[in-house]
Write a protein that holds these residues in place. Structure first.
Motif, PDB file in Angstrom:
ATOM      1  N   TYR A 194       0.825  -1.209   0.000  1.00 16.29           N
ATOM      2  CA  TYR A 194       0.000   0.000   0.000  1.00 16.29           C
ATOM      3  C   TYR A 194       0.858   1.258   0.000  1.00 16.29           C
ATOM      4  N   ASP A 195       0.410   2.225  -0.766  1.00 13.57           N
ATOM      5  CA  ASP A 195       1.077   3.524  -0.825  1.00 13.57           C
ATOM      6  C   ASP A 195       0.342   4.484   0.118  1.00 13.57           C
ATOM      7  N   ILE A 196       0.885   5.672   0.269  1.00 15.08           N
ATOM      8  CA  ILE A 196       0.266   6.631   1.186  1.00 15.08           C
ATOM      9  C   ILE A 196      -1.110   7.061   0.664  1.00 15.08           C
ATOM     10  N   GLY A 197      -1.302   6.996  -0.635  1.00 16.59           N
ATOM     11  CA  GLY A 197      -2.618   7.314  -1.188  1.00 16.59           C
ATOM     12  C   GLY A 197      -3.694   6.381  -0.654  1.00 16.59           C
ATOM     13  N   HIS A 198      -3.356   5.115  -0.487  1.00 14.01           N
ATOM     14  CA  HIS A 198      -4.310   4.173   0.105  1.00 14.01           C
ATOM     15  C   HIS A 198      -4.653   4.580   1.540  1.00 14.01           C
ATOM     16  N   VAL A 199      -3.636   5.059   2.243  1.00  8.07           N
ATOM     17  CA  VAL A 199      -3.864   5.449   3.639  1.00  8.07           C
ATOM     18  C   VAL A 199      -4.770   6.677   3.699  1.00  8.07           C
ATOM     19  N   PHE A 200      -4.552   7.638   2.797  1.00 11.70           N
ATOM     20  CA  PHE A 200      -5.427   8.806   2.764  1.00 11.70           C
ATOM     21  C   PHE A 200      -6.873   8.399   2.456  1.00 11.70           C
ATOM     22  N   HIS A 201      -7.046   7.527   1.476  1.00  6.55           N
ATOM     23  CA  HIS A 201      -8.397   7.039   1.181  1.00  6.55           C
ATOM     24  C   HIS A 201      -9.015   6.409   2.423  1.00  6.55           C
ATOM     25  N   THR A 202      -8.214   5.620   3.118  1.00  8.51           N
ATOM     26  CA  THR A 202      -8.740   4.903   4.288  1.00  8.51           C
ATOM     27  C   THR A 202      -9.131   5.876   5.392  1.00  8.51           C
ATOM     28  N   ILE A 203      -8.257   6.843   5.650  1.00 11.87           N
ATOM     29  CA  ILE A 203      -8.556   7.809   6.721  1.00 11.87           C
ATOM     30  C   ILE A 203      -9.797   8.628   6.355  1.00 11.87           C
ATOM     31  N   PHE A 204      -9.872   9.068   5.109  1.00  9.72           N
ATOM     32  CA  PHE A 204     -11.060   9.834   4.709  1.00  9.72           C
ATOM     33  C   PHE A 204     -12.327   9.000   4.887  1.00  9.72           C
ATOM     34  N   ARG A 205     -12.255   7.759   4.464  1.00 12.92           N
ATOM     35  CA  ARG A 205     -13.431   6.882   4.621  1.00 12.92           C
ATOM     36  C   ARG A 205     -13.780   6.719   6.102  1.00 12.92           C
ATOM     37  N   ALA A 206     -12.755   6.529   6.921  1.00 10.05           N
ATOM     38  CA  ALA A 206     -13.016   6.355   8.358  1.00 10.05           C
ATOM     39  C   ALA A 206     -13.669   7.594   8.955  1.00 10.05           C
ATOM     40  N   LEU A 207     -13.386   8.737   8.364  1.00  3.13           N
ATOM     41  CA  LEU A 207     -13.987   9.986   8.842  1.00  3.13           C
ATOM     42  C   LEU A 207     -15.353  10.241   8.202  1.00  3.13           C
ATOM     43  N   GLY A 208     -15.778   9.317   7.376  1.00  2.00           N
ATOM     44  CA  GLY A 208     -17.081   9.475   6.742  1.00  2.00           C
ATOM     45  C   GLY A 208     -17.041  10.257   5.454  1.00  2.00           C
ATOM     46  N   ILE A 209     -15.864  10.470   4.932  1.00  2.93           N
ATOM     47  CA  ILE A 209     -15.704  11.234   3.687  1.00  2.93           C
ATOM     48  C   ILE A 209     -15.542  10.240   2.540  1.00  2.93           C
ATOM     49  N   ASN A 210     -16.283  10.422   1.507  1.00  2.03           N
ATOM     50  CA  ASN A 210     -16.177   9.522   0.357  1.00  2.03           C
ATOM     51  C   ASN A 210     -15.246  10.151  -0.684  1.00  2.03           C
ATOM     52  N   PRO A 211     -14.020   9.633  -0.793  1.00  3.95           N
ATOM     53  CA  PRO A 211     -13.064  10.256  -1.731  1.00  3.95           C
ATOM     54  C   PRO A 211     -13.487  10.107  -3.186  1.00  3.95           C
TER      55      PRO A 211
END
Lengths: 348, 428
Positions: free
Chosen positions: B384-401
């Motif tokens: 996984y790259d950092i982009g995957h982590v950003f997607h994951t954090i946004f999703r966890a915060l309820g944000i749909n990237p």
């Protein structure tokens, strides 16, 4: 015997694919023992074209080993807290005893008493422990250090043991009572670098007259990487006061990781740096070294043969500089680690 | 190579006046980006999402922390210990986190592009998006923007770090200066938080009313953009003045400080907890000097237990306060450290495979994502790259990237690298 440091010659080098951390020459000079990051006990038979054998011994790193004064036994210890006793000589060595958890954390040093009846160990658990050398039974636990204990030295009086810790505190223990008789100050070897504790008394030894205790490490650092000035603090044993601060004449960045005292009146220190290893020869009482010997790789542990004519120095590094550095570095498509060696010097 | 985050920093001490000046200048220069779908911010606000972002600058070794390989060629001197998760082991330097692994998660197969600090520090914290010719925001600025004002009455993005403080408007990238990081150097509050002696609350209120009246008059024939930014900065200054005690390190209790380890990092983590409690949306805590090219193991022996203790304490506190379920806690560096141990007993930079820790709201607890090879040299399987982590954090915060974009003055921009997606198995 007298020696002339400038006449020090590299006699031979034995090499191994893994880093070597400590070494010992057998009293008859026939065997060179070594150990390091692979946890194995290595033996080179010097009069048989340096024939190399190695034996399963430990699980963690082996950073420390010591010979019994009679030369018949070898004590090894590892970073997982295990101590083992081995016979010295030919054949497959069968361990005589093992203490699995001499310390529950990184065991830093094992040393043996001048009479050979006891060994002492120290570790990151702030403890110093004394065991019988014959059976490995715990005799005494010495408590009082408040930080990791990195180095040890027995005094010839048979009653005293010294230990040095991460913060540069040196303690003088009465072995009969287990009490700390006094504390000596080598705190110049410690530095708080931002949020990290750096340095400590990485090694120590007495002179042959047991009038001076030499504590080695480094002083000051500008990074969280042990990048200070190699330094030995000579402590007067009678007064406990600092006698001399010993540093290299030529600029060098890195720690002193072992010291031995040559009976001809030289303190020999082993230095470790990115640029390789150095042996420094100091005369007692002099702040700057009289001579230095450079080596291709950084030094770790030293051993002075009991005849005073040979010095072994364990080392590890990267011949040619092709294996280190940031990012993906492959050698012929393989990810290979650094290697080890033991350099044998003739002192004349 | 040195980089400005760990040496020769150009940061400046913050006063209210300096902050006003810097915000005004930058807002004028860059403009303030909007959200393409602002409705999402309203949804998030109701859930009070928050983030604790722990940045271990210089790169903590994965082998001495989240992904130990004891007894192997590159394993180092330390043992591993069993965690609360069957079969999952951590370095012996992390006994407290080992006890809490049922509440936390690890990604062990990070793989990123950059192998030097100067290349890696900014892109990793910006999510390493595709190059579109504009500076993307750091995660803290992005979350502040995307979640919007959550009604705490406090700045949304606060950074606690050793050394000097200031207002780090650069973090905000194209979002505009109001999404920059209010940075508390050494955990200290900005200077001059208290009103000058002799200025009573009544006088202060009168001064504010006068300023607002003058502002309104000034704006009659001018754009609101610059004024909005000024208003925002005055609002932040006012917020900080109203919460002076929150920024006062002297208010931290001795017992709490001890529980967090009694270290500088522990104190900063305790301050972070207090800020989160007060409602700050995104708190970043930085610990420097993890760049252990020499004496790696003694350095980690000193550093990792500090992280272990403070991180464990904050997890406990957030849990006890019912906050953990809506706060994402993430611990990472710009890369990992080499498996091979160099001639100085150090480890160098290694972006090939490294680990990060993550937990809290929206994150599935007690999971380990990915794996490295037996010797810890490269990833074994999915990475996984950092982009995957950003997607994951946004999703966890309820944000749909996939449905949320930045609006950079009319230029729609994805909020995370569009070739990446959330890490499967890491989301609750």
């Amino acid at each position: 015997m007298k020696i002339e440091p400038k006449a020090t010659k590299l006699e031979r080098v034995v090499r191994y694919e893994r880093q070597m951390h400590c070494c010992r020459l057998s009293p008859d000079g026939a065997y060179l023992y070594g150990a390091g990051f692979d946890g194995r006990l290595h033996r080179w038979t010097l009069n048989q074209k340096d024939r190399h054998e190695s034996f399963a011994a430990h699980q963690g790193w082996v950073e420390t080993m010591v010979l019994h004064p009679d030369g018949s036994q070898l004590f090894t210890a590892d970073s997982w807290g295990q101590v083992s006793c081995w016979p010295v000589g030919p054949g497959i060595p069968k361990r005589r005893w093992t203490i699995q958890d001499a310390h529950l954390t990184w065991l830093r040093r094992v040393t043996v008493s001048p009479r050979g009846d006891r060994i002492a160990t120290c570790g990151n658990d702030h403890k110093v422990r004394v065991f019988s050398s014959g059976e490995g039974k715990l005799i005494r636990e010495l408590t009082g250090h408040e930080h990791a204990v990195l180095s040890l030295a027995f005094h010839a009086d048979g009653k005293s043991l010294t230990s040095g810790d991460l913060f540069g505190n040196v303690r003088h223990w009465d072995l009969s009572t287990g009490k700390c008789l006094r504390s000596l100050d080598a705190s110049r070897l410690y530095k708080k670098f931002h949020q990290y504790d750096q340095g400590g008394v990485r090694c120590m030894t007495f002179d042959t007259a047991f009038r001076c205790l030499y504590c080695g490490g480094f002083e000051g650092t500008n990074a969280n990487q042990a990048q200070g000035t190699p330094t030995v603090i000579a402590l007067d044993w009678a007064s406990g006061k600092i006698q001399t601060i010993m540093t290299p004449r030529n600029a060098f960045t890195g720690p002193i990781l072992d010291v031995v005292y040559h009976p001809a009146g030289y303190l020999i220190g082993a230095g470790s740096s990115e640029a390789g290893g150095v042996l420094w020869f100091w005369k007692p009482g002099q702040a700057k070294n009289q001579h230095e010997v450079r080596y291709e790789n950084s030094f770790r542990g030293l051993d002075l043969h009991r005849n005073g004519a040979r010095l072994a120095a364990a080392a590890f590094g990267d011949r040619g500089g092709q294996r280190g550095g940031n990012g993906r570095r492959l050698t012929n498509g393989e990810y290979v680690g650094f290697e080890g060696s033991i350099a044998l010097y003739t002192l004349a | 190579m040195k980089h400005p985050h760990s040496c020769n920093s150009s940061e400046h001490a913050l006063t209210r006046r300096q902050m006003l000046q810097s915000l005004g200048v930058i807002a004028g220069a860059t403009g303030v980006a909007g959200l393409a779908e602002p409705i999402f911010a309203q949804q998030a606000r109701r859930r009070q999402k928050q983030v604790l972002f722990v940045w271990l600058d210089g790169a903590m070794s994965q082998l001495e922390s989240w992904d130990p390989k004891p007894g192997t060629q590159f394993g180092g001197p330390f043992k591993s210990i069993q965690t609360r998760l069957p079969g999952v082991r951590l370095s012996e330097l992390m006994p407290r986190m080992a006890e809490r692994m049922n509440r936390f998660a690890i990604v062990r197969s990070m793989h990123t592009r950059f192998e030097d600090h100067s290349q890696a520090v900014d892109p990793i914290q910006r999510g390493d998006p595709k190059n579109r010719g504009v500076p993307y925001p750091f995660l803290g600025s992005a979350v502040s923007k995307l979640l919007g004002d959550q009604g705490s009455g406090l700045p949304p993005y606060i950074h606690i770090k050793p050394g000097s403080g200031g207002f780090f408007y650069q973090d905000a990238g194209f979002l505009g200066a109001e999404y920059g990081a209010l940075t508390l150097g050494d955990g200290n509050p900005p200077a001059n938080l208290a009103a000058p002696e002799g200025v009573t609350a009544e006088i202060d209120r009168a001064r504010s009313e006068l300023r607002e009246a003058v502002n309104q008059r000034f704006l009659r024939h001018r754009t609101r953009l610059l004024s909005n930014t000024y208003e925002h900065t005055f609002r932040i200054a006012r917020q900080m003045m109203n919460h002076r005690s929150l920024f006062d390190p002297a208010r931290l209790g001795r017992k709490d400080l001890d529980r967090y380890g009694g270290t500088e990092f522990g104190r900063h983590m305790l301050q972070a907890r207090r800020l989160l409690e007060a409602g700050v949306t995104f708190v970043k805590v930085t610990m420097y000097h993890w760049d252990t090219h020499g004496d790696n193991f003694n350095c980690h022996l000193s550093g990792v237990p500090q992280v272990d203790q403070a991180l464990s304490a904050v997890l406990d506190d957030l849990t006890d306060r019912g906050m953990y379920e809506h706060t994402v806690v993430v611990v990472l560096s710009e890369f990992g450290r080499t498996p091979k141990i160099n001639g100085r007993i150090g480890r160098d930079h290694w972006p090939e495979c490294w680990s990060l820790g993550i937990g809290g709201g929206g994150i599935r607890p007690g999971v380990v994502i990915g794996a490295t090879s037996a010797k810890g040299t490269f990833n074994a399987g999915a990475e996984y790259d950092i982009g995957h982590v950003f997607h994951t954090i946004f999703r966890a915060l309820g944000i749909n990237p996939d449905k949320t974009e930045y609006d950079n003055n009319g230029q729609p921009l994805p909020i995370a690298h569009e070739d990446c997606s959330a890490i499967r198995g890491l989301l609750a």
